[in-house]
Each structure stands twice: as structure tokens, then as C-alpha cells.
Design an enzyme around this catalytic site. Structure first.
Site, PDB file in Angstrom:
ATOM      1  N   HIS B  85      26.134 -29.831  -9.981  1.00 33.35           N
ATOM      2  CA  HIS B  85      24.691 -29.758 -10.174  1.00 33.35           C
ATOM      3  C   HIS B  85      24.091 -31.078 -10.651  1.00 33.35           C
ATOM      4  O   HIS B  85      22.961 -31.110 -11.112  1.00 33.35           O
ATOM      5  CB  HIS B  85      24.338 -28.643 -11.170  1.00 33.35           C
ATOM      6  CG  HIS B  85      24.720 -27.295 -10.676  1.00 33.35           C
ATOM      7  ND1 HIS B  85      24.727 -26.189 -11.482  1.00 33.35           N
ATOM      8  CD2 HIS B  85      25.110 -26.864  -9.459  1.00 33.35           C
ATOM      9  CE1 HIS B  85      25.112 -25.137 -10.778  1.00 33.35           C
ATOM     10  NE2 HIS B  85      25.359 -25.525  -9.555  1.00 33.35           N
ATOM     11  N   ILE B  92      19.522 -34.009 -12.807  1.00 31.26           N
ATOM     12  CA  ILE B  92      20.257 -32.816 -13.177  1.00 31.26           C
ATOM     13  C   ILE B  92      19.508 -31.597 -12.645  1.00 31.26           C
ATOM     14  O   ILE B  92      18.298 -31.479 -12.828  1.00 31.26           O
ATOM     15  CB  ILE B  92      20.375 -32.701 -14.712  1.00 31.26           C
ATOM     16  CG1 ILE B  92      20.973 -33.978 -15.281  1.00 31.26           C
ATOM     17  CG2 ILE B  92      21.204 -31.492 -15.087  1.00 31.26           C
ATOM     18  CD1 ILE B  92      20.713 -34.144 -16.747  1.00 31.26           C
ATOM     19  N   CYS B  93      20.244 -30.728 -12.016  1.00 28.55           N
ATOM     20  CA  CYS B  93      19.658 -29.473 -11.544  1.00 28.55           C
ATOM     21  C   CYS B  93      20.031 -28.396 -12.554  1.00 28.55           C
ATOM     22  O   CYS B  93      21.138 -27.885 -12.540  1.00 28.55           O
ATOM     23  CB  CYS B  93      20.210 -29.155 -10.164  1.00 28.55           C
ATOM     24  SG  CYS B  93      19.734 -27.557  -9.554  1.00 28.55           S
ATOM     25  N   LEU B  94      19.111 -28.144 -13.469  1.00 23.61           N
ATOM     26  CA  LEU B  94      19.386 -27.163 -14.525  1.00 23.61           C
ATOM     27  C   LEU B  94      18.078 -26.441 -14.800  1.00 23.61           C
ATOM     28  O   LEU B  94      17.049 -27.072 -15.055  1.00 23.61           O
ATOM     29  CB  LEU B  94      19.883 -27.892 -15.787  1.00 23.61           C
ATOM     30  CG  LEU B  94      20.189 -27.039 -17.004  1.00 23.61           C
ATOM     31  CD1 LEU B  94      21.361 -26.116 -16.722  1.00 23.61           C
ATOM     32  CD2 LEU B  94      20.521 -27.905 -18.206  1.00 23.61           C
TER      33      LEU B  94
END
Lengths: 520, 154
Positions: B85, B92-94
Site C-alpha cells: 500500500h 501511502i494508501c491508508l
């Protein structure tokens, strides 16, 4: 502007000011000269309780035009005297709650904070910031328990005007009243009708102070209201002031150097103090004293010495550290060269590969193959334990160990080669001796053989002579009769051989003798 | 003003005490902070490595999420962690850092702790799908990207 009491009730100040002004207060200021006179305006009677003030707060804001400009304190911006219990802190603004509300999930937030957070969310998706439970802001908000509010009210805060000079510190519940009613440093609108700039409450009566003036001493241009402020008066470097010791008048600019070096009344120690003179008096007396004080005379010399000692000590420190390191290195080298320290007789080192050597040198058996152990890595702690990183050995002990090992091996090899040479010499000596002996023996044998050959020769020639002599006689005797073949085998054989021998005798002898010689 | 006050309070707290593996590197102003995080257990993917996080706060923080990205640094070595991610440009893919997932109760410390746990629970040594393309063509700011949060595994 001296205030008569630490937290002056507003009317005290006003009355004192009114009397000092020595005139009727101007109507637009609306300052009541005597509380009892002007109860009509709603001014509180002598020192009212905060609660009473709070109750009369809203009407009081109306009663004066000037006060309407006052900004109520922002609770979020308040400075707390001590750290607040983390349970009373709003998770959004990280400050103690201000007008907290309770969500149905029992999470508390400041009303303002949670509204802010919900503004960013879609209307139907509003949820608790902590647990994301859906919340309807219209219905679901409820007030927090009374005890929470009480605890919040009792938090001790500083006056928001602390920076401008107010030193009020009290419970948070009172801060609104303090700022709105009592605090002299709260900004209000300027009394002048055409000036909208703010001014401290305490300077309100002085009229508009928002004209630019220049300081009469340093000529810095600044607003009149700032000129009036005591702090500016104490800042201006060109303002004259009095020396606190000799009361001479001088510029503030010069005060410090004056006190330090000139002022005759300031109390200083004798310059011999570093040597031990205990005299401390005013400068003028000290100067007299120094003329006679032997210690003061010596002081410069001592100071010089002191400085030198300090310099040397500063140099000594790294040097001693270095010596420590070098000593360690030396100890290590020594311990590696002479592995068993009290056993120097075992040097040159025993063959570490020879298992017998440990028996040959009983002390060495305590440390078998001593030169193959790692060198003792324990560098004795350097005296300056404060600086452990510098106390590290300057070289890698592992590498050092290998080098030592190599050295001892080389010794070993040269020793072995010496032994070899010696052995070789001895062997060749033995071989030579042996050779000599064998040679002599051979000579003896040769001589013996020669002797025997001579004898044989002599015998042979004697026999031959004898035989030839007898043969000559018999052949002449038998020459005619022996022609027939029917003679006896032995007789014919012997006769024929004898005949051949007779014919070839001289030649054969010669050849025989030479052949014999070769055979031997 | 709101953001300033809140960030000041957070900074005081960060200077006082931090969870293990999190260090404050730089917070000269109240706009951009640098933090270092380390994964504390011995996940072999992240062992003995430290990662540099850059927080960028808007004036509306904490109502609005801060922008949080990993930034590579040469010295001291601060790579971009390998994670399905985390793009190789540090984005950041969060969900927590996106508009919907953010909550004003989060703070710098909680974001760091979340990222720590996101790293430590990962077992895949890989970049997100389409990393090359994304890194090459993306010009948007992280908060404007509409990530699809499909993977709840890590």
C-alpha cells in the site's frame, strides 16, 4: 499609576482616578466618580462578589459604550497554570473542554470542536470522531455531568492579558468577569470618537494616545500609548537615569559600564582577592587599599600564573590519555611476546603444534599453546573514564594478534631450518668418515688380492713350466705309436688336449693371464 | 489559529515522550514536520531500517487530515518501505489519512503508530499494483487521490 490593592475592585481605581483628575469625569467616559452617586448607571457597589457581577454582566456591557468593544476571552486560548488532567482534555483541540457536550456514545468534546468536525462531514454521515458512531447533532447532544463542569471551572488559568502586564491568576470560571470587568490591560476602543484603535483599559481616561510621537530622548518614533508604558520608559537607552549607587545622573546607555568600571560607590572586592585578600569595599576605598595591599600587587602575576597552569592542565589531559592508550598497547605487545609472563625461560616459544612441548615445559602446560590465544582484550580502564570512546585501543587487537602469531611462526621456521643445517652437517660428516673407512678397507683388500694374484701367477707359471717340461719329454716318446684311433677314451682325450696345449701354450697363457686380471 | 494551538500542544507532547520506534526529526514550524519511524518487532522486511515521514498540516488541521508521505533520504539512509500500500514515491494508501477515514481525534503520534503497525503486519515484499504507472503519471496531491480501500488484510 499605582494601584492601591493587588486586585483592585473597579470602583476603587475609578474613585482614585477621579480624585486625581480633580475634575468631573467627562460624560462620554461614563466613569462614575462615586459608586454611591451613580448607582443609576448600574455600576456595582463596593467590591461585589463575582457571582453577583456575573449576574449583572450583560446589563453592565450595555452601560458603557467603551466596554462594548471588549472581546470576551477565548477559552481555547487560555494559558493554564498547571497541566490539566488528560481526562478533561478535548481530543480535537487538545485543550481542556470548553462548553463540552456529550455524544450518545459517551464521548465528550467541546461544542465548538465537534461542530467544526461535523462541518467537514456530510450532513447525514455525522459520527463521533472517536468511535464513528452515527450522531444526529440536532437530537443526540446532551450536557455533560455537573461534576465535569465543576472540575473545568476550577482549573487555574492566567489572564489572557498576561503578555501586556496583567498578573491575574485564578479559576477559569472567573476569567470572563476578570477580562470583561476588572482587568486593566483588556483592550477597549479608544475614547476618541474618530479613532477605532484599541487601548488598554487603564489608559482609557487619558484620551486618544494613538498619535505618533517621537521619544524625547532617543528620537525613536512610536505611538504615544507606548511611550506612556513603563516598560518603554525603561527601554529607551537615551533616557537619563540615576546610578543606584552614587546617584549621579547619567544616560541609561552608560549605566552598565559606569557601574562596572567607574562608579566610586559600588562595592567591589580588592583585586588581590584571588590571592586571598578579603577586603571588599566601595571602589574609592578599594583603590586606596590596593596601593598598600601586597596581595593586590601580586595579583596580576598570580593571574598570569593561574592562566598558565590552566593552559598546561588543559594540555596535560589529552596527553595523559594518550599515555594511557600507549601503555595499554605496550602491555598487550609484551604479553603477546612473552605469553607466560613469569616464565621467560620458555622463550623462544615452544612449538605450539607439538603436544609434547607442554610436557617439556611444565609451566606452559597451564596455558597450552599460549601464543595462539587471543591477546587479553581487557585494556585496563583508562583513568579518564569520562571519555570511554577515546580509551579504545588505537589498533585492532585481532589484526595485532595475527601479526604476532606470524612473527612467532617465522621464528619457529628459522629455528627449524637452523636445526636442519646442523643435522645435515653432522650427517655428511658421518658419511665422510664411513667413506674413509670403506676406502681403506678396499685398499687393503686390493693389496691382498694383488698379493694373491702374484702368488697365483707364480704358482701357475711354475706349474706350466713343470708341465711343459714333462710334455716335451712324453711327446717325443709317443709320436710314432699313437696314430690309431683305437686308443682308450681317456688316453686319446688326454693326448689330444695335451697336444693342443702344446701347440697353443704360449698364446693361451698370455690371454689367460689377462683374463684373470680382468676378472679380479 | 485552531491548528496552531493544537499543533503547539502536540509538539510539546512529542518533545516530552514518544512511543518506542518513533522520533521527532524536525518541527521548525507548524506547517511541516519530519518524523522517523522504525518497526519494533523483527519483521524481516523492515528489520534494521528507519523510515522518514513528512507531515504537512493545513490551516484546518485537525479537522482536515494532514498530508503524510514517506520521503527518501540518502544520509542517514531512509528508504521508502516496501509495502503493497505504499507507492515507491512515498505516497501511502491508508484510509485513516484520506478524507473519509480521518478523524480529528487522530494526531501525529497516532498516525505514526498506525503506520508502524501497518508495516509490521505486512508479509509481502511488493509495491502496489500499477506502481510504475502511478509514480510516473501522478501529479495530484495525496489527499486528492481517491484511493479505493479494498484490502483490509494489512
Amino acid at each position: 499609576m499605582s494601584t492601591p490593592s493587588p486586585i483592585p475592585p473597579p470602583n476603587d481605581r475609578r474613585s482614585s482616578r477621579a480624585s486625581s483628575n480633580a475634575g468631573p469625569p467627562s460624560s462620554n467616559l461614563n466613569v462614575p466618580s462615586e459608586p454611591s452617586d451613580l448607582l443609576v448607571v448600574g455600576g456595582p457597589p463596593s467590591s461585589p462578589s463575582p457571582l453577583a457581577l456575573r449576574a449583572s454582566n450583560s446589563p453592565s456591557s450595555k452601560r458603557r459604550k467603551s466596554r462594548a468593544a471588549k472581546v470576551p476571552p477565548d477559552v481555547h486560548m487560555l494559558e493554564y497554570v498547571s497541566a490539566c488532567d488528560s481526562n478533561l482534555v478535548c481530543l480535537i483541540c487538545h485543550s481542556p473542554f470548553d462548553r463540552p457536550v456529550k455524544l450518545p456514545c459517551e464521548h465528550y468534546f467541546c461544542r465548538e470542536c465537534v461542530d467544526h468536525a461535523w462541518d467537514a462531514q456530510q450532513e447525514d454521515l455525522r459520527s463521533c470522531p472517536t468511535c464513528r458512531t452515527k450522531v444526529d447533532p440536532q437530537k443526540d447532544l446532551s450536557p455533560v455531568p455537573r461534576i465535569i463542569e465543576t472540575m473545568l471551572d476550577e482549573l487555574v488559568v492566567k489572564c489572557p492579558n498576561t503578555k501586556t502586564g496583567c498578573d491575574w491568576v485564578d479559576q477559569r470560571v472567573n476569567v470572563h468577569d476578570h477580562v470583561m470587568l476588572y482587568c486593566e490591560y483588556t483592550l477597549v476602543e479608544c475614547p476618541s470618537t474618530d479613532c477605532r484603535l484599541p487601548i488598554s483599559q487603564k489608559d482609557f481616561h487619558k484620551g486618544c494616545l494613538h498619535s505618533t510621537v517621537s521619544c524625547e530622548h532617543c528620537h525613536a518614533s512610536l505611538m504615544k500609548k507606548d511611550l506612556e508604558v513603563g516598560s518603554v520608559m525603561s527601554i529607551c537607552p537615551n533616557r537619563s537615569t540615576n546610578c543606584p549607587h552614587c546617584f549621579i545622573e547619567l544616560l541609561r546607555l552608560d549605566l552598565k559600564p559606569h557601574v562596572k568600571d567607574v562608579c566610586p560607590m559600588v562595592s567591589i572586592p580588592c583585586s588581590g582577592a584571588i590571592v586571598g585578600c578579603k577586603v571588599t569595599a566601595e571602589r574609592i576605598e578599594v583603590e586606596e587599599h590596593e596601593k598598600t595591599c601586597p596581595m593586590a600587587t601580586m595579583a596580576p602575576f598570580f593571574r598570569e600564573q593561574q592562566a598558565r597552569v590552566e593552559r598546561s592542565e588543559a594540555r596535560l589531559d589529552p596527553l595523559s590519555r594518550k599515555i594511557g592508550i600507549l601503555e595499554d598497547g605496550l602491555t598487550n605487545i609484551t604479553s603477546m611476546l612473552y605469553p607466560a609472563n613469569g616464565n621467560d625461560s620458555s622463550f623462544p616459544v615452544t612449538n605450539p603444534l607439538d603436544p609434547n612441548s607442554s610436557e617439556a615445559f611444565p609451566p606452559a602446560s597451564l596455558m597450552p599453546t599460549p601464543d595462539f590465544r587471543l591477546p587479553p582484550a581487557s585494556f585496563p580502564p583508562v583513568p579518564q573514564s569520562s571519555d570511554t570512546t577515546q580509551a579504545q585501543p588505537p589498533f585492532d587487537s585481532q589484526v595485532h594478534h595475527l601479526l604476532t602469531l606470524h612473527e612467532s611462526l617465522r621464528d619457529e621456521v628459522s629455528r627449524v631450518s637452523n636445526a636442519l643445517t646442523e643435522l645435515e652437517g653432522r650427517t655428511s660428516m658421518t658419511i665422510m668418515n664411513e667413506n674413509q673407512r670403506v676406502k681403506e678397507d678396499m685398499l687393503h683388500t686390493n693389496a691382498a688380492i694383488n698379493g694373491m694374484r702374484m702368488q697365483l701367477h707364480w704358482l701357475m707359471s711354475a706349474t706350466l713350466q713343470q708341465r711343459s717340461a714333462s710334455a716335451a719329454g712324453s711327446s717325443t716318446a709317443r709320436a710314432g705309436s699313437s696314430t690309431g684311433p683305437s686308443a682308450s677314451g681317456s688316453g686319446t682325450q688326454g693326448a689330444s688336449s695335451r697336444a693342443s696345449a702344446t701347440f697353443r701354450a704360449p698364446i693361451r697363457r698370455l690371454s689367460d693371464s689377462t683374463r684373470q686380471d680382468v676378472k679380479l | 489559529m485552531f491548528a496552531t494551538k493544537r499543533l503547539q500542544k502536540e509538539l510539546i507532547k512529542l518533545n516530552e515522550k514518544l512511543p518506542p520506534g518513533i522520533t521527532l526529526v524536525k518541527a521548525d514550524d507548524l506547517k511541516e514536520w519530519l518524523m522517523d519511524i522504525q518497526v519494533m518487532d523483527d519483521n524481516p522486511i523492515y528489520k534494521d531500517e528507519t523510515y522518514r515521514l513528512k507531515f504537512t498540516f493545513s490551516g484546518n488541521y485537525p479537522i482536515e487530515a494532514p498530508e503524510v508521505v514517506f520521503t527518501p533520504v540518502q544520509t542517514p539512509s531512509r528508504p521508502i518501505p516496501l509495502h503493497p500500500h505504499i507507492y515507491s514515491n512515498g505516497i501511502i494508501c491508508l484510509d485513516m489519512l484520506a478524507r473519509e477515514g480521518w478523524s480529528p481525534v487522530h494526531n501525529v503520534e497516532s498516525v505514526c503508530v498506525s503506520l508502524q503497525s501497518m508495516l509490521t503486519s505486512n508479509t509481502k515484499r511488493e509495491r502496489p499494483e500499477g506502481d510504475d504507472k502511478f509514480v510516473k503519471y501522478n501529479t495530484r496531491r495525496p489527499k486528492d487521490i481517491n484511493f479505493v480501500f479494498h484490502d483490509n488484510g494489512v
